[in-house]
Each structure stands twice: as C-alpha cells, then as structure tokens.
Design an enzyme around this catalytic site. Structure first.
Site, PDB file in Angstrom:
ATOM      1  N   SER A  65       4.852  -2.083  45.426  1.00 38.58           N
ATOM      2  CA  SER A  65       5.389  -2.667  44.199  1.00 38.58           C
ATOM      3  C   SER A  65       6.308  -1.740  43.414  1.00 38.58           C
ATOM      4  CB  SER A  65       4.243  -3.130  43.295  1.00 38.58           C
ATOM      5  OG  SER A  65       3.628  -4.285  43.820  1.00 38.58           O
ATOM      6  N   LYS A  68       9.795  -3.032  43.060  1.00 39.20           N
ATOM      7  CA  LYS A  68      10.185  -4.148  42.185  1.00 39.20           C
ATOM      8  C   LYS A  68      11.301  -3.809  41.200  1.00 39.20           C
ATOM      9  CE  LYS A  68       5.691  -6.393  42.659  1.00 39.20           C
ATOM     10  NZ  LYS A  68       4.364  -6.621  42.062  1.00 39.20           N
ATOM     11  N   TYR A 196      10.855 -10.013  50.849  1.00 42.32           N
ATOM     12  CA  TYR A 196       9.951  -9.295  49.942  1.00 42.32           C
ATOM     13  C   TYR A 196       8.972  -8.409  50.720  1.00 42.32           C
ATOM     14  CZ  TYR A 196       6.217  -8.498  46.550  1.00 42.32           C
ATOM     15  OH  TYR A 196       5.257  -7.923  45.750  1.00 42.32           O
ATOM     16  N   TYR A 248       1.369  -3.492  34.766  1.00 39.70           N
ATOM     17  CA  TYR A 248       0.604  -4.732  34.795  1.00 39.70           C
ATOM     18  C   TYR A 248      -0.203  -4.934  33.503  1.00 39.70           C
ATOM     19  CZ  TYR A 248       1.779  -4.181  39.732  1.00 39.70           C
ATOM     20  OH  TYR A 248       2.435  -4.006  40.908  1.00 39.70           O
ATOM     21  N   VAL A 266       0.467  -0.522  45.187  1.00 39.64           N
ATOM     22  CA  VAL A 266      -0.855  -0.443  45.802  1.00 39.64           C
ATOM     23  C   VAL A 266      -0.888   0.517  46.985  1.00 39.64           C
ATOM     24  CG1 VAL A 266      -1.557  -2.731  45.033  1.00 39.64           C
ATOM     25  CG2 VAL A 266      -0.413  -2.482  47.248  1.00 39.64           C
TER      26      VAL A 266
END
Length: 478
Positions: A65, A68, A196, A248, A266
């Site tokens: 992530s 992103k 992705y 988050y 992660v």
C-alpha cells in the site's frame, strides 16, 4: 564526526525499538506470511540526497500500500486534480484499509484506502470496457518507470507475490466490482484489479522508500538524480492526503505523535516525509491491528520526538544554512605574537576554515551544515563556526553541534563557536534537564555541560586569536 553521530543517533533509536516483537506478519497473502518476521531496516534521505542506511536497509520487500500515493501522484499528473477529484475524494475514512468506503457521491473517500487506490490505478487505463492484457502490461511498465524515477533506480516486480495476491485477492476483486456497480470505474474491473495487484508487488528497500519520500519532500524533484518526476502542486496534494489518510484509521494518533505525512503497507514498510527536509523508510513486517508496522510506527515516533521532526515544530526551516566559507588569511595577525610566530602563522592560516551560518538550526539544517564541516575538517586544523545570524537553535541541533565539537577535540582538531548573543549557552541552560542527551547517548562529557563552554567566544577576533594559539601550540610541539 557528524556522520558517525547521526548514525549513532539512528542506531540508538533502532536499538530502543528492536525488542518490540508485538504484532503479526500479514498472512492473508501467502507469500507475505513467509517473510522473516525479525527483519528491521531504517533509511533517512536528506534534502540534498545524502542517505543514511541502517539494519536491513538492503532487504527487498514488496511495496504493497505504500504504492498508493505514488499511483495517485501519477493519476494527478496525467489527468489533473479536477478529473481525479470527480472519481476519488480526499476525506479520511475512519475505517480499515480494506473496507468498501464511499462518500455521498459514491466516490472512494480517499486514494490511500484500497477502494480509492483501485480507482486511481483504473484512471491510468483506457476508459473502455474491453482492455487487452497487453495494455495492462504496458500501463504497468509505465507505473514501474514512475516509481523507479521516484526511487532513483530501476525497480522490479516480485512475480511470486503478484501471483499470490492474484490468487487470494477476492476481497479486492469484490471492492472493484462494487465500485463498478456504482459507476466508479470507466474501465473493466478485472483490468483495474490486475494493474493494482501488480503495483503492490513491486519490490523496494528502505533506501528506496526514503528516496521516494525525499522526492515528495522536495516538491516532486528527486535530489539524488536531479530529475523532476512530478510537479510541486501534485506534491502538495500528496502531502495533504498522506497527512490525513495515509495511516488509515490510526491517522489521528500518527499525526499527533509523529507529525509527518506518511504511508504504510502490509509488507512491513512505512514511508514518511518531512516536507522540505527529508524522507524516511522503515521496514519491519510485524503489523498492528490497523495494518501498520509495529516497530515502524515506534521508530518514527522516536525519530520525531528525539530529533524534533514533527512538522508543526514552530521554526523557520532554512535549507541553505551556510552563508559563507573562507579562511582567516584576510584577518590581521595579533600584535602580541613574536616575529617568528607571526612568520609561522602567515604560512598556515589557510588551515583555519570559517563557516558563517544563518537561519534556524533544527535537525535537518544542522545535519547538512555539520556534514559539510565533517567533510572539510580533515583538510584543516581549526574550524570556526559563526552563528550570529542564526535565529533559533533547537536542543537537537545544539547537541549535535557540541557533540561534533567534542569529537574534533578528541581527534586533535579544534572547533570554535562564535556566539555573540550567547544562544548556545542559553540553550544549554534551558535544556540542561532534558532527556534528549541521554536518549541519544551523546558523549558523556556533554552531559552536565560546563556553562562556560570552552572555545565558545563572543567575537570573531577572539575566535581567530584562539585559532592562532592552537596553530602555534602545534608549531611549538612540532
């Protein structure tokens, strides 16, 4: 000298965090479950491209992530904010990263959660429903080139992790199809999710993350390659969304405790940015309940607290802190020296180097200036640091400066401070009881500092006299 001291600070911080083995590695992607849970690396890239690397900084792991914000930057660069904002919001979700979180317009709430990241990836594909696999592959190569430009080296795909994600990514497929049912995708959801999965499986090191962070910190220009990757406007948008959404549902705790725009993954990586100053990359694969690296968060909290890196520290950060450098050849030699001594001094005054500093000294600016001193001091005998134009010296920068001064004395050199306003003395007195010195294991001589501070003078004339005495002592002993 400077490099060893900064390395020492970073090693001490890692040592303080290394015993924390809380959390679990990500196991919903089989390949991620197989990593060494004890891996731990830290890299810090300064605004001029200088890189500190410690621990497992060369260990490759998948970006996950942390990809992103980079894909979001790529979409903003290609399409512009108006078109991207029509598809992806900028509000914190307050929910876990893999929730199907949309706003009243049925847009993903931001690009840092999976739903928004899938849409960001889809925006790089043609807005058609029939997308050939070759088009997905070509778009991925463009993403890989963009990430590589941010990192300053060629990155690669981890094929095993990609295939593992593709085989077990039912939840992300469900998110993609749900978004498609809302009209959120202009391309086919299978193409968007295939792209992705690929971007998440790109391999990086903490060095790569730190350089990516510095590229963002420097407004989209990679300081190690000199290449502009994206615009300052995109960097500003990126920093804003990373600040509010990058960690988050733990974003509020992060901004309070760490105070740097950041993104976690992660795979165990965290990328953090101090705008205008530096980028940080941390790797440790054990994750907390939010999906953030436990030791990574702990490390960043220590870096922020111990080195004064919180972005809301109220100082006027000045990147160029060295106003001028010169030797003392143009200063007159004192009348109190004998003719023999004066003759000797004329031959060696180029062994005294003067650095005039300006602006405010925080960790970032002090590191840059003192690293320059460390690089030069092997070629001279005495360094004079003139700080009359320095507005604020925070306790971190003061401790760094005095630690470097102490090391020079121990190595047969001399560093002399010209402090006409007594800022260093005042800083010592104000922060005498602080725990900073003890936390970072600065040499014991600097704990309980003598307020008289030898070789700290109120005028350049006194500093030059001190330098000449040092040179003559060496002359007499030769």
């Amino acid at each position: 000298m400077t490099i060893s001291h900064v390395d020492g600070y970073l090693r001490k911080i890692m040592s303080d965090c290394a015993d924390d083995r809380a959390g679990e590695v990500a196991d919903y992607i089989p390949e991620l479950a197989a990593v060494d849970p004890d891996g731990y690396g830290l890299s810090v890239a300064m605004h001029d491209g200088y890189l500190y690397s410690l621990g497992d900084s060369g260990t490759a792991f998948t970006i996950q992530s942390v990809s992103k914000p980079l894909t979001y930057a790529m979409a903003l660069s290609r399409l512009g904010p108006t078109e991207v904002d029509a598809k992806i919001g900028v509000e914190p979700s307050g929910e876990a990263f893999n929730q199907i979180s949309v706003d009243s317009q049925r847009r993903p709430k931001n690009a840092m959660i999976n739903a928004g990241a899938i849409v960001a990836s889809s925006l790089l594909l043609p807005p058609i429903r029939e997308v050939d696999p070759e088009v997905v592959e070509k778009t991925f190569e463009e993403i890989l080139a963009f990430y590589s430009a941010c990192a300053g080296r060629q990155l690669t795909l981890n094929q095993d992790v990609f295939e593992s994600e593709a085989a077990t990514g039912s939840r992300n497929r469900a998110i993609a199809y749900m978004l498609d049912s809302f009209g959120g995708l202009d391309t086919h959801p299978d193409a968007a999710i295939a792209l992705y999965f690929r971007q998440c499986a790109i391999e990086v090191t903490t060095n790569d993350l730190a350089v990516m962070g510095t590229t963002i910190a420097c407004g989209g220009a990679n300081p190690r390659t000199g290449r502009r990757v994206f615009s300052q406007e995109v960097a500003q948008r990126l920093l804003s969304v990373m600040t509010t959404c990058g960690m988050y549902d733990a974003a509020g705790d992060w901004v309070t405790a760490v105070g740097m725009p950041a993104k976690s993954g992660v795979g165990g990586g965290i990328l953090a940015v101090l705008p205008g100053q530096l980028g940080i990359g941390v790797y440790s694969p054990r994750l907390d309940e939010h999906g953030n690296s436990v030791r990574g968060v702990d490390t960043c909290e220590h870096l922020s607290a111990d080195l004064g890196l919180h972005m809301f520290n109220v100082t006027r950060e000045n990147r160029v802190t060295i106003r001028a450098t010169y030797d003392i050849a143009d200063f007159s030699i004192g009348d109190d020296w004998t003719e023999e001594e004066r003759s000797f001094l004329r031959t060696c005054r180029d062994r005294v180097r003067v650095y005039e500093l300006q602006g405010d000294l925080t960790f970032g600016s002090a590191e840059s200036a003192l690293r320059r001193v460390e690089e030069d001091i092997e070629r001279v005998d005495v360094v004079i640091i003139e700080i009359s134009r320095v507005g604020v010296i925070d306790p971190v920068a003061r401790t760094m400066m005095l630690a470097v001064k102490n090391s020079a004395d121990d190595n047969g050199k001399r560093i002399i401070l010209v402090d006409p306003d007594g800022e260093v003395r005042a800083s010592v007195e104000r922060h005498r009881s602080d725990s900073f010195v003890h936390n970072l294991a600065v040499p014991a001589q600097l704990q309980g500092l003598d307020p008289t501070l030898p070789h700290v003078h109120s005028s350049m004339a006194d500093a030059v006299d001190d330098a000449e005495q040092f040179l003559l002592k060496h002359y007499r002993n030769a």
